[in-house]
Motif scaffolding. Structure first.
Motif, PDB file in Angstrom:
ATOM      1  N   PRO A 465       0.959  -1.161   0.010  1.00  0.00           N
ATOM      2  CA  PRO A 465      -0.046  -0.097   0.000  1.00  0.00           C
ATOM      3  C   PRO A 465       0.808   1.212  -0.019  1.00  0.00           C
ATOM      4  N   LYS A 466       0.488   2.387  -0.731  1.00  0.00           N
ATOM      5  CA  LYS A 466       1.013   3.667  -0.411  1.00  0.00           C
ATOM      6  C   LYS A 466       1.010   4.095   0.968  1.00  0.00           C
ATOM      7  N   HIS A 469      -1.359   4.495   3.845  1.00  0.00           N
ATOM      8  CA  HIS A 469      -2.762   3.874   3.469  1.00  0.00           C
ATOM      9  C   HIS A 469      -2.731   2.530   4.343  1.00  0.00           C
ATOM     10  N   LEU A 472      -5.690   1.989   6.382  1.00  0.00           N
ATOM     11  CA  LEU A 472      -7.157   1.707   5.959  1.00  0.00           C
ATOM     12  C   LEU A 472      -7.631   0.272   5.606  1.00  0.00           C
ATOM     13  N   VAL A 480      -7.769   1.903  -0.074  1.00  0.00           N
ATOM     14  CA  VAL A 480      -6.200   1.781  -0.117  1.00  0.00           C
ATOM     15  C   VAL A 480      -5.752   1.743  -1.564  1.00  0.00           C
TER      16      VAL A 480
END
Length: 598
Positions: A465-466, A469, A472, A480
């Motif tokens: 994920p970034k 993120h 989330l 996400v």
RNA sequence: GGCCCCGUGGUGUAGCGGUUUAACACACUGCCCUGUCAAGGCAGAGAUCGCCGGUUCGAAUCCGGUCGGGGUCGCCA
């Protein structure tokens, strides 16, 4: 060698030399006495002259010869008589005066023309692929493919990448495409699976410390083929350690740019590659693989639609759908029949229908547009101001046709994007010599699967994920954003990649959202998760599809045209007639019983 | 699995209810021909129209099914 020089290599500088040629009879022109044969080998074509007065035996042999016979000819290279040169051939200044000729192998009359590029039913071409491959169009594709792959290997070698082979017999993993299975003789009732991609293997190579890996890898997916899909395809699989997105994208951009500039210099690329996020791409083009050779960007018209009395629009919006459109330049003059054709086009691609608004007239500004210039099936539901606003949003002017689809967001975007590409094609907007590469980034990590009521991985399960993120993942999976990127070109997805999870804990949380039980994770991904425990470096990579790249570089709309031995749309190999039944003894050995269909 | 298009001598096409002994081009076979290069000229052979069934006095032609090919939606992380 049965020849001293290649047919296509003979030049004026060889005049006076006695050469031996060997190749296929491309064409024969029999003048009764003089016989001309265009002799072809992998290097090209050269004309051989058989003169009954100077070489009666060779001439006699040439009389019998037919197209595609394999012959060997010995003779002197001579300058052609003035006025008989053929400027269409590189060897056209000279010819070979046959002194002797040997038939190495006769040929049946081929089932289709080998010596001309005529259209032939593709099934027949595939049944006789070895003859089809003799024809220039296929031959050039295969030669170019070799050069591209060689270039890629050299390019990556210079940058410290190691080419490492990974197994073809591996293990089935859940999700993704259907696996091709291979039964095990030594382990009755168990199966290998052919790799859909070497994804986990290359990650393990990163854990192993190779840091820079690549492979020209065959990948197998048991799904229905398409114009741009085969059951088996070739990927440039590559992976790097201690990198972030920029490193991977920069490398890919450099590689693709160099391949085009070095190997297909008549094609142009846009430098640097444009970048757009997934969200942007969906909003502007309705797809994650837009053709950026032309504009015709889409506009969201939902708010305007909501203010109309048009029931079709309103009911779609009430159900959470969208209304979106784009302009078709100069198409206001489309006939009823042509517009109906577009309606059919989108209906066959999942849309409920198509609303078109023609802005009739020539020239003039939008402000001066009169109600009488608006032609649309929805005209009576739209005020002139609303039409003008729709035109402004879609950047349509007088003379343009605005095409609008209303419906659920997914199917509307799909149909609209296909229509956009179709209009681009019809209007000749896509420059065939422009390769509009682009990066699409920031894909969602998860995608909602409504039928199964679960979250699927949009790309694959191993992407990171970034930053920010992670929190989330459980609370709002759909929000996400992943560190995921694609390379697209002229409406095709060419490559897909991501920065991977190198922390076990994060990877396990993602598996959990995807709905895998502890046991499933253990059974399918244990090797990877365990490896992450032993000092896995941060890593990421990308995997461009070689077949699709070749389609684009060679300008083909069909993947079979850049593959030596492809399969049909039913996964059938017409040359070998595979798949085929096997001996009962083979089945017995594998402990397999075939249940008849029905 | 759904939808769309296609299936006529070796190849590519025409014909789309009777006037078709299924036409044309190329390829193929034979003969003629010394400078062609998609050589040329003459003659000839070659398809019952993917398959099955139906409608009709009559089907390559209309209908249904089926097989095969292509395109596409689903599918393809």
């Amino acid at each position: 060698m049965l020849k001293s020089i290649a047919c296509g290599d003979v030049r004026a500088s060889n005049i006076g030399q006695t050469v031996t040629l060997a190749g296929w009879v491309h064409r024969r022109r029999d003048h009764g006495n003089l016989v001309f044969i265009d002799l072809r080998d992998s290097g090209g074509i050269v004309q051989v002259v058989f003169n009954p007065e100077t070489a009666p035996d060779a001439h006699a042999a040439a009389e019998d010869v037919r197209n595609e016979w394999v012959i060997q000819v010995t003779g002197e290279v001579t300058k052609r008589p003035p006025g008989t040169e053929n400027p269409n051939l590189p060897t056209g200044d000279i010819e070979v005066a046959a002194a002797g000729a040997v038939v190495l192998n006769p040929s049946k009359t081929p089932p289709f023309y080998v010596n001309e590029q005529s259209d032939v039913e593709e099934l027949l071409r595939l049944q006789f692929r070895y003859l089809d491959l003799r024809r220039p169009a296929m031959r050039e594709a295969i030669v170019l493919r070799h050069r591209v792959v060689k270039y890629i290997r050299d390019f990556l070698d210079r940058r410290g990448f190691l080419e490492i082979e990974t197994p073809i017999l591996i293990k089935s993993t859940p999700e993704g495409a259907r696996d091709y299975l291979v039964p095990s003789r030594l382990h009755p009732g168990r199966f290998y699976a052919l790799p859909q991609s070497p994804q986990q293997l290359k990650q393990l190579l990163m854990v192993a410390g190779f840091e820079r890996y690549f492979q020209i890898a065959r990948c197998f997916r048991d799904e229905d083929p398409r114009a741009d899909r085969q059951p088996e395809h070739t990927q440039l699989d590559l992976e790097m350690s201690f990198v972030d997105e920029e490193d991977v994208l920069a490398l890919a951009e450099e590689l693709f740019t160099a391949v085009v500039e070095e190997l297909v210099p008549d094609k142009a690329v846009i430098k640097p590659f444009p970048r757009l996020t997934y969200a942007e791409s969906m909003a502007r083009f309705g797809t994650d693989k837009p053709d950026l050779r032309f504009g015709l960007e889409m506009a969201d018209l939902s708010d305007i639609a909501a203010s109309t009395d048009f029931q079709v629009f309103r009911s779609v919006l009430e159900r959470g759908g969208i209304v979106k459109g784009f302009r078709a330049p100069g198409c206001a003059s489309y006939s009823r029949r042509e517009v109906d054709g577009l309606v059919e086009f989108v209906k066959s691609r999942g849309a409920q229908g198509l609303v078109s608004i023609a802005l009739m007239g020539e020239g003039g500004s939008l402000e001066e547009l009169g109600q009488d210039q608006v032609r649309s099936s929805a005209a009576r539901f739209l005020s002139l101001d609303q039409v003008k606003e729709i035109a402004r949003r879609t950047e349509a002017g007088i003379g343009d046709l605005v095409l609008i689809i209303a419906g659920p967001s997914k199917s509307t975007n799909l149909a609209l994007s296909l229509l956009r590409h179709e209009m681009g094609r019809r209007l000749g907007l896509g420059d065939p010599n422009l390769l509009a590469f682009a990066f699409v980034t920031d894909f969602p990590l998860f995608e909602r699967n409504e039928e199964e009521e679960r979250w699927d991985a949009m790309h694959h399960a191993f992407s990171m994920p970034k930053e920010g993120h992670e929190k989330l993942i459980e609370s709002d999976p759909g929000a996400v954003v992943g560190r995921i990127y694609d390379i697209v070109c002229n409406g095709e997805e060419l490559a897909s990649g991501s920065i991977r999870n190198h922390k076990r804990e994060l990877q396990e949380r993602i598996f959990k959202v995807l709905g895998y039980t502890h046991d499933e994770v253990d059974a399918r991904f244990n090797q990877l998760l365990t490896a992450l425990d032993y000092g896995a470096p941060p890593h990421g990579g990308i995997a461009p599809g070689i077949d699709r790249l070749m389609m684009i570089l060679y300008g083909r709309e069909n993947i079979r045209d850049v593959i030596a031995f492809p399969k049909t749309q039913s996964g059938f190999d017409p040359l070998f007639e595979a798949p085929a039944e096997v001996e009962q003894s083979q089945l017995d050995e594998l402990h397999i019983r075939v249940v008849p269909e029905g």
